[in-house]
Design a protein around this motif. Structure first.
Motif, mmCIF file in Angstrom:
data_model
loop_
_atom_site.group_PDB
_atom_site.id
_atom_site.type_symbol
_atom_site.label_atom_id
_atom_site.label_comp_id
_atom_site.label_asym_id
_atom_site.label_seq_id
_atom_site.Cartn_x
_atom_site.Cartn_y
_atom_site.Cartn_z
ATOM 1 N N LEU A 833 0.825 -1.218 0.000
ATOM 2 C CA LEU A 833 0.000 0.000 0.000
ATOM 3 C C LEU A 833 0.858 1.267 0.000
ATOM 4 O O LEU A 833 0.337 2.371 0.077
ATOM 5 N N ARG A 834 2.178 1.073 -0.049
ATOM 6 C CA ARG A 834 3.151 2.172 -0.061
ATOM 7 C C ARG A 834 2.992 3.091 1.162
ATOM 8 O O ARG A 834 3.034 4.305 1.062
ATOM 9 N N LEU A 835 2.819 2.443 2.313
ATOM 10 C CA LEU A 835 2.729 3.199 3.562
ATOM 11 C C LEU A 835 4.132 3.335 4.155
ATOM 12 O O LEU A 835 4.828 2.342 4.368
ATOM 13 N N THR A 836 4.523 4.551 4.412
ATOM 14 C CA THR A 836 5.841 4.780 5.011
ATOM 15 C C THR A 836 5.768 4.870 6.534
ATOM 16 O O THR A 836 6.776 4.769 7.222
ATOM 17 N N GLY A 837 4.563 5.088 7.050
ATOM 18 C CA GLY A 837 4.400 5.308 8.481
ATOM 19 C C GLY A 837 4.508 6.773 8.862
ATOM 20 O O GLY A 837 4.259 7.140 10.010
ATOM 21 N N ARG A 838 4.873 7.607 7.910
ATOM 22 C CA ARG A 838 4.988 9.041 8.192
ATOM 23 C C ARG A 838 3.696 9.782 7.851
ATOM 24 O O ARG A 838 3.587 10.993 8.063
#
Length: 895
Positions: A833-838
């Motif tokens: 999902l291309r989640l970086t956490g930022r």
């Protein structure tokens, strides 16, 4: 909202007359279903509980039908969840203190809401045994017991005062004072009911406990296992445990044990065997004619090691041997009559010689007792069994093997290294394999008269043969209960144990959990300076690296007899068949076979000296037998007067701002990611454990309150203080956070970009009014189900976890603390999902929550994705709507 309903199986309530009394019981035979008698005996206990407790809210008719259909369910690879309501709960002090803290806090909350605090008590009977606080500071002296107990009370004064308040203030809860014994042995000898009599209603005893070795009670025919603190508290409050209906491995035992083998040798053999077979998450049920060769204590020893072979329980159904033990341990004859009559009426009483009673099992494995040989396990795992005859060769191989469970990676030219050192003015020599700790300790063996008396007879023979134990070896004896002391003294072996250095040092779980105390400085210096692989030998159940003592790199589990034998030899690398164990005063060789007592001789001594009067005497004063405990002045009253200066006991903030009315479900708006985690993050990574690092937030908190590092103690001892535990959450040095890219208990505070300790980052988010969530991979929360692995994140402000998958119990514990468990949809991950956490995350929950819902998660950059809400049952939805299970129980009590 769903509520409890009438029991659809009330028609199974039947009458039974035992002696002059009449009783009632739920009779599974009234189902007239031929599947019942094909069920393993352990599964029959689950079925009876479901029949008796069915309310179609917590326990449903589907649970009953699924358990009855157990045999067919074996083909369901996903597993079928059922609800189980145990009859009672057992706790030890490390895990029990937080439970009592929560009950005290719930009373405050009930009063604040206008209710009556005295209504807050365990609904389900609970017993707490204080047994994890004593350490082997003093040994090899007749005053060791007194001195160790004095230090125990000095170090744990605040905790003990609080627990004594709980003993007086809480109903339906027994607190057994320190110095009484190990929780599992006290459970076996005294607390276990086997069959409950609740106002003339009979049903099987069953339990959950906050210690993994709760399974020891399986040897007495009682179904029970270890759980986390939140789960235990839920049961104490009358709630059911959700569990996967287990496969049951039938363990078929035949043959007769060699006269030189002990029950410890049997259990180490079984532990290795079942670990190889793979029984994690399964029940193991023992059967076959060979079971009749095992005493009740032998069975309890085997059941105790259940966590080491990985099963949920290791079960021996009740039979004539069980009844004989109940009589020997001083149970009342009327109670024994109830046990026998009831279990026979519901076909839960076993005759192991009658093959027609054998149920269906998921699979069967076998053991011939004649094949069991004297054994140890080590050097780093309890299931790495080594025969005594192979011990010398195996140890030398371990020295050179690459570093691992069976290796230390030492070059060949260092194997014969010897190091001189001075102890009490005399020179001695250490080498690889030297024994520096020898402890008869732990519930595993100290419950078993055959091996304890065997050790005493071996000590007698050794002294009479002129043998001694080197004075620098730290020897100790910590009996599992006062009964052990009685029969050791009564049989006349105590003086011989003392002469070898095995004086009684305390009653509790000591060396096996690392409460082994310090070694002499000269020994520590010799070991550390020369990188020696020195050894501990103990009659315990765990020997993981670093657990027993920092300076014993190799640790071996052994019978109490072999603990003494290796202490006399002074080394683990010895072949007792070819080498003498030592030399007498005249310089003549003495071999182990010359002093080893045979099983038949031990049994004769046991029959003569282990008598019911001993059990009755010890347990008649179980709550009043400790003078120090009696003199403790605890607060009185329904409410606990919290001391704001205490660093051990603190009123937790779980109920701050709580109202009588059910709160509206709130959305999570613009949450930041506190931690971005990968796969297999365990509760060891989450939950505070071990010593408190001097550079940690917890250390700073304690230092600010005037404590020096020597007084920090451990997270285990401070589980009653949420401020310490919150600061220790995610403080594991092996935690890998993707924000950092390497192991360490730190994270990035996203708005500022600062690198901070996890607690400090959480506080910064709280001060800024930002909720936080956690991103995780597969099997989040795997490992032991510890309560602080859910309580800690709650205190850090975590509102939700989004993971690829969860360990079952940890997911349930998150719900129990009001944290939302969410799961990426099949085939999706944070990476895909291309989640970086930022990003920031907004999660809006509908007011009409249902199980199995899929809802959108909106990101601050305009993207969104869907995730599965992991509320799996109506009961879990009810808990969440209330803000957690404890909040639910408070409202239930005052409505």
């Amino acid at each position: 909202m769903a509520r409890e309903g009438p029991n659809p199986y009330s028609h199974l309530l039947s009458d039974i007359k035992i002696g002059n009394d009449s009783f009632k019981f739920y009779n599974p035979l009234g189902l007239k279903d031929n599947r019942y008698e094909r069920l393993p005996f352990s599964i029959r206990v689950l079925l009876e509980s479901s029949l008796r407790n069915c309310d179609n809210f917590q326990v449903k008719e589907d649970d009953v039908n699924n358990i009855l259909d157990w045999e067919k369910m074996q083909n369901d690879t996903k597993g079928v969840e059922v609800a189980f309501r145990p009859a009672r709960v057992i706790l030890q002090d490390f895990t029990g203190v937080p439970a009592v803290v929560d009950f005290a806090a719930m009373r405050d909350a009930v009063k604040e809401l206008g209710g009556d605090p005295k209504d807050i008590n365990p609904i389900c009977p609970a017993d707490l045994v204080i047994d994890h606080s004593v350490q082997v500071e003093f040994s090899r002296t007749s005053s060791a017991l007194q001195k160790n107990q004095e230090l125990e009370f000095e170090r744990n004064y605040e905790r003990f005062v609080f627990l004594k308040w709980g003993a007086q203030a809480l109903k339906n809860m027994l607190i057994v004072p320190p110095g009484s014994g190990i929780v599992h042995q006290v459970n076996l000898e005294y607390l276990a009911r086997v069959v409950f009599n609740d106002d003339k209603l009979l049903f099987p005893d069953s339990l959950v406990g906050t210690d993994s070795h709760t399974t020891m009670i399986n040897g007495l025919g009682v179904v029970g296992w270890g759980v986390g603190g939140i789960e235990a508290e839920a049961v104490m409050l009358g709630q059911a445990v959700s569990m996967v209906l287990p496969k049951v491995v039938g363990y078929y035992i035949t043959g007769v044990l060699s006269p030189f083998a002990t029950s410890t040798d049997v259990v180490l053999t079984i532990t290795k065997h079942l670990r190889q077979e793979g029984v994690v998450g399964k029940f193991v049920e023992f059967y076959g004619p060979g079971v009749q060769q095992l005493s009740l204590a032998d069975r309890a020893t085997i059941s105790n090691m259940c966590p080491e072979y990985g099963a949920t329980i290791g079960f021996f159904p009740v039979d004539d041997t069980t009844v004989k033990y109940l009589r020997q341990s001083g149970r009342e004859e009327s109670k024994i009559a109830q046990i026998e009559a009831y279990l026979k009426a519901v076909k839960m009483y076993r005759d192991f010689s009658d093959a027609s009673q054998d149920p269906v099992f998921s699979e069967v494995v076998t053991l011939d007792l004649a094949e069991v040989v004297p054994s140890l396990s080590g050097p780093k795992r309890p299931h790495d069994r080594v025969s005594v005859s192979s011990m010398k060769e195996d140890f030398h191989q371990c020295l050179g093997n690459k570093v691992g469970f069976k290796g230390f990676g030492l070059p060949a030219d260092e194997h014969d290294k010897t190091v001189p050192f001075i102890y009490e003015g005399q020179e001695y020599t250490l080498k690889h394999g030297s024994v520096v700790i020898a402890a008869i300790t732990s519930c595993t063996n100290t419950s078993n008269p055959s091996v304890m008396l065997g050790a005493g007879l071996l000590a007698k023979n050794a002294i009479e043969a002129g043998l001694t134990v080197a004075p620098y070896i730290k020897t100790s004896l910590s009996p599992g209960s006062g009964v052990v002391t009685h029969y050791l003294q009564h049989s006349g072996v105590t003086p011989y144990l003392s002469k070898l250095g095995f004086d009684i040092v305390g009653y509790g779980c000591m060396t096996c959990i690392g409460n082994s105390g310090p070694l002499p400085e000269s020994i520590v210096e010799a070991i550390e300076t020369n990188d020696l692989v020195c050894c501990g030998v103990l009659s315990g159940n765990r020997n993981f690296e670093g657990r027993i003592h920092p300076n014993t790199r190799a640790n071996y589990l052994a019978s109490p007899l072999l603990v003494i034998a290796y202490a006399i030899a002074g080394k683990m690398d010895i072949d007792f068949e070819k080498e003498p164990i030592g030399y007498n005063g005249d310089g003549h060789e003495v071999c182990l076979r010359d002093i080893w007592p045979q099983r038949a001789d031990i049994q004769l001594v046991e029959q003569e000296h282990v008598v019911p009067a001993m059990f009755k005497e010890v347990y008649s004063r179980i709550t009043t037998g400790n003078d120090r405990w009696n003199k403790l002045e605890a607060p009185e009253g329904m409410l606990y007067p919290w001391d704001s200066k205490s660093t051990y006991i603190k009123n937790p903030p779980f109920f701050e701002g709580m109202t009588k009315d059910l709160p509206a479900i709130k959305a999570i708006e613009n949450a930041h990611v506190l931690l971005n985690l990968g796969d297999s993050v365990t509760t060891d990574h989450i939950s505070p454990a071990g010593s408190i690092s001097r550079t940690s937030p917890a250390a700073r908190y304690l230092a600010a309150r005037g404590l020096t590092p020597r007084d920090f103690n451990s997270y285990g001892s401070r589980r009653g203080n949420d401020a310490v535990m919150a600061r220790g959450t995610f403080a594991n040095i092996r935690l890998v956070n993707k924000f950092i890219g390497k192991a360490g208990p730190r994270t990035i505070h996203i708005p500022s970009g600062e690198l901070l300790d996890v607690f400090d980052a959480a506080e910064r988010y709280r001060e800024g009014g930002h909720p936080v969530i956690i991103l995780a991979g597969k099997e989040y929360g795997s490992g032991s189900s510890r309560d602080w692995a859910a309580k800690g994140p709650f205190l850090l402000g975590v509102r939700a976890v989004i993971a690829e998958s969860y360990e079952r119990i940890h997911r349930s514990n998150l719900v129990g603390m009001g944290i939302i468990p969410m799961q990426f949809l099949e085939g999706q991950t944070a990476e895909s999902l291309r989640l970086t956490g930022r990003e920031t995350f907004t999660i809006k929950l509908p007011q009409d929550l249902k199980t199995g819902m899929v809802i959108p998660v909106h990101l601050g950059d305009g993207r969104s994705f869907e995730a599965l809400l992991r509320f799996d049952t109506e009961v879990e939805l009810t808990y969440f709507r209330h803000g957690g299970i404890l909040n639910y129980m408070i409202r239930k009590m005052i409505m």
